[in-house]
Design a protein around this motif. Sequence first.
Motif, mmCIF file in Angstrom:
data_model
loop_
_atom_site.group_PDB
_atom_site.id
_atom_site.type_symbol
_atom_site.label_atom_id
_atom_site.label_comp_id
_atom_site.label_asym_id
_atom_site.label_seq_id
_atom_site.Cartn_x
_atom_site.Cartn_y
_atom_site.Cartn_z
ATOM 1 N N ARG A 163 0.836 -1.211 0.000
ATOM 2 C CA ARG A 163 0.000 0.000 0.000
ATOM 3 C C ARG A 163 0.866 1.253 0.000
ATOM 4 O O ARG A 163 0.623 2.200 -0.766
ATOM 5 C CB ARG A 163 -0.913 0.005 1.224
ATOM 6 N N ARG A 172 2.419 1.718 -3.379
ATOM 7 C CA ARG A 172 1.462 2.259 -4.352
ATOM 8 C C ARG A 172 1.264 3.755 -4.136
ATOM 9 O O ARG A 172 1.210 4.533 -5.096
ATOM 10 C CB ARG A 172 0.123 1.525 -4.235
ATOM 11 N N GLU A 173 1.158 4.146 -2.871
ATOM 12 C CA GLU A 173 0.985 5.572 -2.577
ATOM 13 C C GLU A 173 2.211 6.366 -3.006
ATOM 14 O O GLU A 173 2.088 7.480 -3.527
ATOM 15 C CB GLU A 173 0.723 5.765 -1.084
ATOM 16 N N ARG A 174 3.401 5.789 -2.786
ATOM 17 C CA ARG A 174 4.623 6.481 -3.200
ATOM 18 C C ARG A 174 4.653 6.658 -4.709
ATOM 19 O O ARG A 174 4.978 7.747 -5.224
ATOM 20 C CB ARG A 174 5.848 5.693 -2.739
ATOM 21 N N GLU A 182 2.128 6.680 -6.692
ATOM 22 C CA GLU A 182 1.080 7.624 -7.087
ATOM 23 C C GLU A 182 1.536 9.065 -6.866
ATOM 24 O O GLU A 182 1.267 9.954 -7.694
ATOM 25 C CB GLU A 182 -0.195 7.339 -6.288
ATOM 26 N N ARG A 183 2.248 9.307 -5.764
ATOM 27 C CA ARG A 183 2.774 10.655 -5.513
ATOM 28 C C ARG A 183 3.803 11.039 -6.558
ATOM 29 O O ARG A 183 3.858 12.193 -7.011
ATOM 30 C CB ARG A 183 3.383 10.721 -4.110
#
Length: 363
Positions: free
Chosen positions: A342, A345-347, A349-350
């Motif tokens: 997770r 994925r957030e990294r 996405e950023r």
Amino acid sequence: LSLSSLSLSSLSSSSSPLPPYVFRTPHQFLIVSAANDAYVRSEMLQNFLCSLSLLPYADFLISRLVFLPLDSDTGTYVHNHYPLITSFDSSKYWHVDEGFLRTSSGATPSYFSYVIRKAIFLLKILETQNSDFLWTDSDLIWKQDPLPFFLGNGGEGEEEGGGCDFFFTDGVRWHIDFLKHLDPRVNAGFYYARNTENTKLLFRTWVTLLLEIQHKKGADKEQTTLNQVFAILLAKNQLQFHYPVDGPYPSTHIPGMVTICFLPMVEFPKWEELDDSQGKVVIAHANVVQKSSKDEELKRLGFWRLQGDGSCPEMEKLGRAKRDRERKERERIDKERIERERLERERLEREKERKREREKEKE
């Protein structure tokens, strides 16, 4: 024999409290045992393991157990029914037709090959694991934990028994003509070996003798050969005995002098003298009983720990507890993996968002 798959850290872990003697001694230890298919069918092995499960700190004790199956069926049985136990693959160690090891324990060439490789295996533990070991046959039960007799007895400074290289049962003073009459006198089915250079000396002498016997006449009894090793070392003034009547166990180690300490016979009696009226017996060993009636004798004297249907609720409880720990560990690992994924994925996405912003600024 390779012990690359054996390490103290790789043994089954225990989450239960540790016995007090663990904190009073610098010694690490393994418990080593063996059995064949005959002992599984007579439930002798199951009774022995059940006796361990009924002791205080059973989870810890069983986590130190290394089991040597003499045939593949026994290995499969232990693997399937006792997940707590570290068990070796018999096909990799004995290198003889396992059919000879399923039922026989006499002085046959095949069984003697096992005796040799077992001695080498135990020597390798001393040489590679920096650990003591307790050898225990499986035709006995542990009524109490014997480890306090070997570990953590001393308090401040040198511990009592620190000068002992071995602890054996059957501590009867030997007759003066021992060197001429090598009848089996020490029980090789239960003993504690300290990891010392003296202990390694005895085992190397034993392995050498076993190989010489195999080369000359093929086979002999294990206990006979062990007593012959004692005679060899006695003749070289490299071995001494300490009996319970001699007073406290020696606390000082003597290099080059193998010290055999005998255990008190009230707590570690011969089978013929077994009397638990005082409740002091630590082990009950049916070593002199015919194999076909060992289970009946243990039952007759009240040393049978299995239920009527052959089950052992305490061992099953320990097995369930281990499976629960393993399940929780898998869940923890999965949870951490999911969280890492997770965050990744957030990294990403950023990173994509920043890239889009930079491209937008350029426009």
